[in-house]
Design a protein around this motif. Structure first.
Motif, PDB file in Angstrom:
ATOM      1  N   ASN A   1      33.656  51.099  35.543  1.00  0.00           N
ATOM      2  CA  ASN A   1      32.789  51.451  36.661  1.00  0.00           C
ATOM      3  C   ASN A   1      33.432  51.070  37.986  1.00  0.00           C
ATOM      4  O   ASN A   1      34.205  50.121  38.073  1.00  0.00           O
ATOM      5  N   PHE A   2      33.069  51.808  39.026  1.00  0.00           N
ATOM      6  CA  PHE A   2      33.580  51.527  40.357  1.00  0.00           C
ATOM      7  C   PHE A   2      32.615  50.593  41.075  1.00  0.00           C
ATOM      8  O   PHE A   2      31.447  50.896  41.239  1.00  0.00           O
ATOM      9  N   ASP A   3      33.098  49.435  41.505  1.00  0.00           N
ATOM     10  CA  ASP A   3      32.239  48.452  42.163  1.00  0.00           C
ATOM     11  C   ASP A   3      31.943  48.866  43.598  1.00  0.00           C
ATOM     12  O   ASP A   3      32.749  49.538  44.254  1.00  0.00           O
ATOM     13  N   PHE A   4      30.779  48.437  44.079  1.00  0.00           N
ATOM     14  CA  PHE A   4      30.299  48.853  45.394  1.00  0.00           C
ATOM     15  C   PHE A   4      29.627  47.675  46.075  1.00  0.00           C
ATOM     16  O   PHE A   4      28.977  46.847  45.430  1.00  0.00           O
ATOM     17  N   VAL A   5      29.780  47.581  47.398  1.00  0.00           N
ATOM     18  CA  VAL A   5      29.109  46.537  48.166  1.00  0.00           C
ATOM     19  C   VAL A   5      28.793  47.073  49.556  1.00  0.00           C
ATOM     20  O   VAL A   5      29.591  47.799  50.152  1.00  0.00           O
ATOM     21  N   THR A   6      27.576  46.758  50.068  1.00  0.00           N
ATOM     22  CA  THR A   6      27.206  47.147  51.422  1.00  0.00           C
ATOM     23  C   THR A   6      26.054  46.272  51.903  1.00  0.00           C
ATOM     24  O   THR A   6      25.313  45.692  51.099  1.00  0.00           O
TER      25      THR A   6
END
Length: 650
Positions: A142-147
């Protein structure tokens, strides 16, 4: 009359020369990189840094005055108008995969390959806090994401397919969202709305409330890969996604209706982005082209063609006037949105190190690159010395001759070139030996060159250049081919077949012995000890490091899970120290393990590396260690590293 004619011809010649010089100077793909890399913020034990590392992510600060580039060596800040380097966060943590700024620009959140989220103060560039979700595996698909959400006090992250909220003021985990965790999907710019995809259905949900808002049935195969082929408009009302049919679909999230289909790319769409006002969409495809679209009309506005590699990301500046794009080779470009004009190309992050080799005296380093160039560097200062050009494709392997006078290079163009190491002049070539290139190595003691391809092994006498004997048939069913020569140059080891290592006589080309490894199916890398008596091998799937007697094949030591790896050891490699007392093993988790050969004991695990250690080279005198990975090369004082207590990586 004749004088006037000569004068006119002279003027025409001068103008022509000036035009040619201008064209050559403006050739955007020429080898005009910025080689003077600032030797600042170097970790203890690091002597020099060569290259800034390939780009993993790009983000604008909210005021649009600066943009940040996350690479394998740290986070570099650039002035958005002058493109001058402003600052560097030279983190010793594993490379940053993604980053996001808070709305006030005071905080930066990064998520690295080790799944840890780090919060930085953008004014002081100091590390403030770390968020780690214990249940997250080190590796997953999976591609990790942060915001940041809203005012920047809450952070939303998607790690290993599970979505979490974090309190940035207290540094605590708020909650894990359970109802509609996203394995593939996209978030709105404020992080509140998320859209995921499964079985031709789009799921729209409120992140904060963990509440499903809408289900939308679609009719296309969505390119959700790493969330680059999908985007939400800034107001969260329009979803755009690329498809495997080379088109872009626009959907109204509020009504659940299809809006438009955008056609223009010749290959699959890889990444897209909305402008801040939602009126323009930028898309990049495997055809290397970037298209700017008028959303209201559903028509193409501009086509941008300068990249010569797959574009990894496109992003608008906060005012929507500038578009940033970077490609697989690390080339970053800035475009004027209104005209489609290329404004600037930042070449600092181009991958300059696909392969490395040290000169026998340890003073000079040679590196191959993705763009086909070969660079020579001063080891002590990190300064660039010269460039060799001649290959038509990426350089796969480079090697110094034992006398330090010749450099050999092998490329994906299936050519091998020999260069004068002092002048950079081309000396000779070996054209297209059968099979795709895997390795090129000089024998440590004489002018013999060993070339490994997927189908065979070739041994050449360099002066005069001639093949010593018929190529050794040695077909590899895998992409990689392990090859190692003993220090006396008499034997070589190769791998490529499952559970198999073969030892060859270099002078005659005959097979001396075959080792069958029952406990390691795929062999990623092998290394012969300097005396040729011990062979080390790394199992690619089971993450084992084994030592065997090279003469009898008798098993000596086995080390399971180098540094307790929890992911596939795709980039693991190993090398013996020049005295043969130690074995160094590099890892994808940015560590380097040092083992005692006689006892099989782990002496030390070094944890100050910012990139995957794809290549490890130790100077012949044992004083200098060189590591490379993700386009950057780090030159270390080996004695300092041995005595250094490196901080733990979160």
């Amino acid at each position: 009359m004749r004088v006037k004619l000569l004068s006119v011809l002279l003027v025409i010649c001068i103008i022509s020369i000036l035009l040619i010089v201008t064209i050559v100077t403006k050739n955007d793909d020429s080898d005009t990189f910025t080689f003077e890399i600032p030797q600042t913020n170097l970790p203890i034990g690091l002597k020099s840094r060569i290259g800034k590392g390939v780009i993993h992510d790009v983000a604008y600060l909210p005021d649009g005055k600066q943009f940040a580039v996350a690479s394998s060596t740290g986070i570099w800040f650039y002035d958005a108008n002058t493109y001058a380097e402003k600052a560097l966060i030279a983190t010793d943590k594993p490379a940053v995969n993604m980053m996001a700024f808070s709305s006030d620009g005071e905080k930066l959140a990064t998520i690295g390959e080790n799944k840890a989220i780090l919060i930085w103060d953008t004014e002081t560039l100091n590390h403030k806090m770390t968020f780690v979700y214990d249940a997250a595996p080190y590796f997953d698909l999976n591609f990790d994401f942060v915001t940041f959400i809203g005012n920047g006090y809450t952070l939303v992250s998607n790690i290993s397919g599970s979505t979490h909220l974090w309190d940035v003021t207290t540094g605590t985990h708020q909650l894990k969202l359970n109802n509609y965790s996203i394995t593939d999907g996209v978030f709105s710019s404020d992080g509140r709305i998320a859209v995921s995809h499964r079985d031709s259905v789009l799921y729209v949900w409120d992140v904060v409330e963990d509440n499903l808002l809408k289900e939308i049935k679609i009719h296309s195969r969505v390119s959700f890969y790493e969330r680059k082929g999908v985007a939400l408009s800034s107001n969260g009302t329009t979803l755009a996604f690329g498809t495997h049919e080379n088109i872009i679909e626009l959907w109204d999230i509020e009504t659940g209706k299809h809006k438009k289909t955008l056609k223009g790319h010749k290959k699959e769409v890889e990444c897209i982005a909305f402008s801040p006002d939602g009126k323009t969409l930028a898309s990049a495809s495997k055809d290397y082209a970037i298209i700017l679209w008028d959303i209201a009309k559903g028509k193409r506005k501009k086509t941008l063609k300068k990249h010569s590699n797959e574009v990894r990301k496109v992003m608008f500046s906060p005012d929507g006037k500038t578009l940033i794009s970077f490609d697989r080779s690390g080339m970053l470009r800035l475009w004027e949105v209104e005209t489609g004009k290329l404004i600037y190309s930042l070449r600092d992050h181009t991958n300059i190190a696909t392969s490395i080799s040290l000169s026998p005296d340890g003073l000079t380093l040679v590196s191959g690159s993705l763009n086909g160039y070969i660079h020579v560097w001063d080891v002590a200062t990190g300064k660039h010395k010269k460039t060799f050009s001649g290959h038509k494709s990426a350089v796969y392997s480079v090697s110094y001759s034992p006398d330090g006078l010749t450099i050999a290079s092998a490329s994906w163009d299936k050519a091998i070139h020999l260069w004068d190491a002092t002048t950079g002049k081309h000396k000779n070539s070996i054209d297209k030996p059968s099979g795709n290139m895997r390795n090129v190595l000089f024998s440590p003691v004489d002018q013999l060159l060993v070339v490994a391809t997927r189908e065979s092994i070739h041994v050449w006498e360099v002066n005069p250049l001639q093949l010593m004997y018929a190529p050794i048939a040695h077909e590899s069913i895998f992409y990689y081919e392990g090859l190692s020569l003993s220090a006396d140059g008499k034997s070589m080891a190769s791998t490529g077949e499952p559970q198999t290592i073969k030892i060859w006589n270099v002078a005659k080309g005959n097979l001396m012995r075959t080792m069958k490894l029952k406990d390691s199916w795929l062999i990623k890398d092998i290394a012969l000890s300097p005396d040729g008596k011990i062979i080390a091998s790394i199992g690619n799937l089971d993450n084992t490091l084994d030592l065997r007697n090279a003469g009898t094949g008798e098993h000596k030591h086995s080390f399971k899970d180098i540094h307790n790896l929890k992911r596939f050891g795709i980039y693991l490699n190993c090398v013996f120290s020049p005295d043969g007392k130690y074995l160094l093993a590099g890892s994808v988790d940015s560590t380097l393990s040092l083992w005692e050969v006689s006892t099989g004991k782990l002496i030390k695990t070094l944890k100050g590396f910012s990139h995957k250690t794809r290549d490890i080279v130790v100077s012949q005198d044992g004083t200098t260690l060189v590591t490379s990975g993700d386009g950057a090369v780090l030159v270390w004082d080996f004695a300092t590293l041995m005595n250094l207590q490196v901080p733990q990586v979160p």
